[in-house]
Motif scaffolding. Structure first.
Motif, short mmCIF file in Angstrom:
data_model
loop_
_atom_site.label_atom_id
_atom_site.label_comp_id
_atom_site.label_asym_id
_atom_site.label_seq_id
_atom_site.Cartn_x
_atom_site.Cartn_y
_atom_site.Cartn_z
N UNK A 35 -1.33 -23.83 6.46
CA UNK A 35 -1.74 -24.23 7.84
C UNK A 35 -2.48 -22.83 7.22
N UNK A 36 -2.44 -21.93 6.65
CA UNK A 36 -3.21 -21.04 6.23
C UNK A 36 -4.24 -20.44 5.80
N UNK A 37 -5.64 -19.41 6.18
CA UNK A 37 -6.76 -19.78 6.21
C UNK A 37 -6.94 -19.14 4.34
N UNK A 38 -5.81 -19.07 4.58
CA UNK A 38 -5.87 -18.80 2.56
C UNK A 38 -5.10 -19.89 1.80
N UNK A 39 -5.87 -19.61 0.22
CA UNK A 39 -4.86 -20.43 -0.57
C UNK A 39 -2.99 -20.20 -0.74
#
Length: 119
Positions: A35-39
């Protein structure tokens, strides 16, 4: 050197060696929901080693097949996730798994709120 007499049958050949059956390669399914906005790059830590499993793209779910041998002899390990382009990282508590079980790891937008389940 002794020679068999003519007409004397030779001894029967020894029975073929029976080999132990090769055990099937057992794999564990690791499902990572990011759910993080980064890989996030996912690793397994056991016995003082860290092995890269793969990358989970931002806001997606990825499954990995992990051979049991990759989880260490005791099958006790930790998962480690590092966000790409950020110093933010997360590590699970020590997990123990048996053949046939699976792992679900949910990475939240703030990695410290992430959760893991073995089922």
């Amino acid at each position: 050197m002794l020679r068999p007499l003519r007409g004397t049958p030779s001894p029967p050949p020894p029975p073929p060696q029976q080999r132990a059956p090769v055990p099937e390669a057992i794999e564990v399914v690791l499902t990572v929901t990011n759910h993080h906005w980064l890989d996030v790059v996912v690793y397994i830590e056991h016995d003082g080693q860290r092995t890269r499993v793969g990358t989970v793209t931002a806001v997606s779910t990825q499954q990995f097949l992990l051979p049991m041998r990759q989880l260490g002899a005791s099958h006790q390990f930790r998962l480690y996730g590092a966000a790409i382009g950020s110093p933010e990282a997360v590590r699970t508590e020590t997990l123990s798994i048996q053949p046939g079980q699976g792992i679900e790891w949910t990475l939240e937008s703030s990695l410290r709120r992430s959760s893991v389940a073995v089922f």
